[in-house]
Write a protein that holds these residues in place. Structure first.
Motif, short mmCIF file in Angstrom:
data_model
loop_
_atom_site.label_atom_id
_atom_site.label_comp_id
_atom_site.label_asym_id
_atom_site.label_seq_id
_atom_site.Cartn_x
_atom_site.Cartn_y
_atom_site.Cartn_z
N ARG A 13 -9.10 2.40 0.13
CA ARG A 13 -8.73 1.75 -1.49
C ARG A 13 -8.20 0.40 -1.19
O ARG A 13 -8.59 -0.27 -2.13
CB ARG A 13 -7.86 2.91 -2.12
N ALA A 14 -7.28 0.21 -0.11
CA ALA A 14 -6.83 -1.05 -0.34
C ALA A 14 -7.81 -2.02 0.13
O ALA A 14 -7.63 -3.12 -0.67
CB ALA A 14 -5.65 -0.99 0.96
N ALA A 15 -8.76 -1.68 1.05
CA ALA A 15 -9.59 -2.89 1.36
C ALA A 15 -10.48 -3.19 0.08
O ALA A 15 -10.90 -4.37 -0.18
CB ALA A 15 -10.62 -2.47 2.52
N SER A 16 -10.74 -2.05 -0.54
CA SER A 16 -11.49 -2.30 -1.98
C SER A 16 -11.00 -3.29 -2.94
O SER A 16 -11.54 -4.12 -3.43
CB SER A 16 -11.98 -1.19 -2.86
N LEU A 17 -9.76 -3.25 -2.82
CA LEU A 17 -8.70 -3.80 -3.85
C LEU A 17 -8.74 -5.29 -3.36
O LEU A 17 -8.84 -6.31 -4.17
CB LEU A 17 -7.34 -3.33 -4.20
N LEU A 18 -8.44 -5.36 -2.11
CA LEU A 18 -8.40 -6.82 -1.37
C LEU A 18 -9.47 -7.50 -1.51
O LEU A 18 -9.73 -8.95 -2.11
CB LEU A 18 -7.80 -6.72 0.05
N ILE A 57 -13.31 -8.47 3.59
CA ILE A 57 -12.37 -7.70 4.34
C ILE A 57 -12.38 -6.30 4.86
O ILE A 57 -12.90 -5.38 3.89
CB ILE A 57 -10.80 -7.87 3.82
N ARG A 58 -12.71 -6.08 6.12
CA ARG A 58 -12.80 -4.58 6.60
C ARG A 58 -11.39 -4.24 7.05
O ARG A 58 -10.78 -4.91 8.10
CB ARG A 58 -13.85 -4.85 7.60
N GLY A 94 0.80 -6.48 1.67
CA GLY A 94 1.53 -5.33 2.24
C GLY A 94 1.75 -4.38 0.94
O GLY A 94 1.36 -2.98 1.15
N ASN A 95 1.77 -4.78 -0.16
CA ASN A 95 2.14 -3.89 -1.35
C ASN A 95 0.85 -3.04 -1.65
O ASN A 95 0.82 -1.78 -1.75
CB ASN A 95 2.46 -4.73 -2.51
N ILE A 96 -0.24 -3.50 -1.60
CA ILE A 96 -1.54 -3.18 -1.75
C ILE A 96 -1.85 -2.00 -0.68
O ILE A 96 -2.18 -0.98 -0.79
CB ILE A 96 -2.86 -4.04 -1.72
N VAL A 97 -1.87 -2.41 0.53
CA VAL A 97 -1.93 -1.47 1.70
C VAL A 97 -1.12 -0.32 1.75
O VAL A 97 -1.50 0.66 1.95
CB VAL A 97 -2.04 -2.38 3.23
N ILE A 98 0.28 -0.74 1.71
CA ILE A 98 1.23 0.48 1.86
C ILE A 98 1.11 1.34 0.61
O ILE A 98 1.17 2.47 0.81
CB ILE A 98 2.87 0.01 1.82
N ASN A 99 0.81 0.87 -0.81
CA ASN A 99 0.70 1.70 -1.55
C ASN A 99 -0.48 2.49 -1.87
O ASN A 99 -0.78 3.64 -2.01
CB ASN A 99 0.84 0.78 -3.18
N GLY A 100 -1.68 1.73 -1.21
CA GLY A 100 -2.86 2.55 -0.91
C GLY A 100 -2.59 3.74 -0.26
O GLY A 100 -2.95 4.95 -0.42
N VAL A 101 -1.96 3.66 0.92
CA VAL A 101 -1.92 4.65 2.08
C VAL A 101 -0.56 5.60 1.53
O VAL A 101 -0.84 6.76 1.43
CB VAL A 101 -1.06 3.99 3.18
N MET A 102 0.56 5.39 0.87
CA MET A 102 1.43 6.20 0.22
C MET A 102 0.59 7.04 -0.82
O MET A 102 1.14 8.04 -1.20
CB MET A 102 2.67 5.29 -0.05
N GLY A 103 -0.12 6.27 -1.88
CA GLY A 103 -0.52 6.87 -2.74
C GLY A 103 -1.72 8.13 -2.37
O GLY A 103 -1.70 9.08 -3.05
N SER A 104 -2.44 7.61 -1.43
CA SER A 104 -3.48 8.64 -0.99
C SER A 104 -2.74 9.92 -0.52
O SER A 104 -2.93 10.88 -0.73
CB SER A 104 -4.23 8.05 0.02
N ILE A 105 -1.46 9.74 0.18
CA ILE A 105 -0.71 10.89 0.61
C ILE A 105 -0.17 11.56 -0.62
O ILE A 105 -0.26 12.89 -0.48
CB ILE A 105 0.47 10.44 1.67
#
Length: 201
Positions: free
Chosen positions: A21-26, A34-35, A115-126
């Motif tokens: 999800r984070a990669a799609s947003l980026l 970005i991969r 960082g915000n996008i990646v971390i929120n992507g990870v924590m959001g999916s959890i």
């Protein structure tokens, strides 16, 4: 609590959903494709995490974006890069010259956003997959050595989930780390919820 191979696979799956999800947003934000891949996920004690990161990053200063999370499990989440990699990433994404004196100000803003996008992507999916409500603090950007980045949490009592993040952008490959520090016994709570919600053991 020891983590089984099936539980580790479930953790990797949750993190992969988040970075996807984070990669799609980026990719929507920037012109470069970005991969973002997660080659491995490990669950470590604080001492083992420090040792592994110290070997990989030597004595270098690291660029980190960090935020706190609370919910049924709580702690600190961070995205960490060597400062050179961080500058290269920002230069590619913003078109700024890596030697530009303006890069520092641009770097802080850009990396905070990444960082915000990646971390929120990870924590959001959890949170979403496990159906748990999570709250987050505002992300903070800092540059420091690894022992100081880890020292901010009560790490002696913590379990650390370490996920290597590989960013590939236009021939440029950068390695960073996503670090989730679960304080006290809350990692056990995460594993119990994974067992219930994802049917693993």
């Amino acid at each position: 609590m020891n983590v089984t191979a099936e539980q580790l696979d479930a953790l990797q799956e949750l993190i992969n959903i988040g970075v996807g999800r984070a990669a799609s947003l980026l990719n929507e934000m920037v012109n470069s494709h970005i991969r973002l891949e997660i080659p491995f996920v490990k669950v470590l004690t604080a001492a083992d995490a420090y040792e592994e990161l110290a070997v990989r990053f030597h004595d270098d200063s690291l660029a980190a974006v960090r935020l706190g999370f609370t919910g049924p499990f709580y702690g600190t989440a961070g995205l960490i890069f060597p400062t050179d990699s961080a500058s290269s990433l920002v230069a590619v994404l913003t078109g700024e010259n890596p030697d530009s004196t303006d890069l520092d100000a641009v770097k802080i803003g850009t990396l905070s956003e990444i960082g915000n996008i990646v971390i929120n992507g990870v924590m959001g999916s959890i949170g979403n997959v496990l159906r748990q409500h999570m709250s987050y603090t505002i992300p903070v950007y800092l540059e420091d050595k690894i022992e100081n980045l880890l020292a901010s949490a009560n790490v002696s009592e913590s379990k650390i989930l370490l996920a290597q993040a590989r960013f590939t952008i236009e021939q440029l490959e950068l390695i960073g780390d996503i670090i989730l520090i679960f304080e006290l016994d809350t990692f056990d709570t995460l594993i119990q919820i994974i067992n219930q919600e994802m049917g693993v053991s």
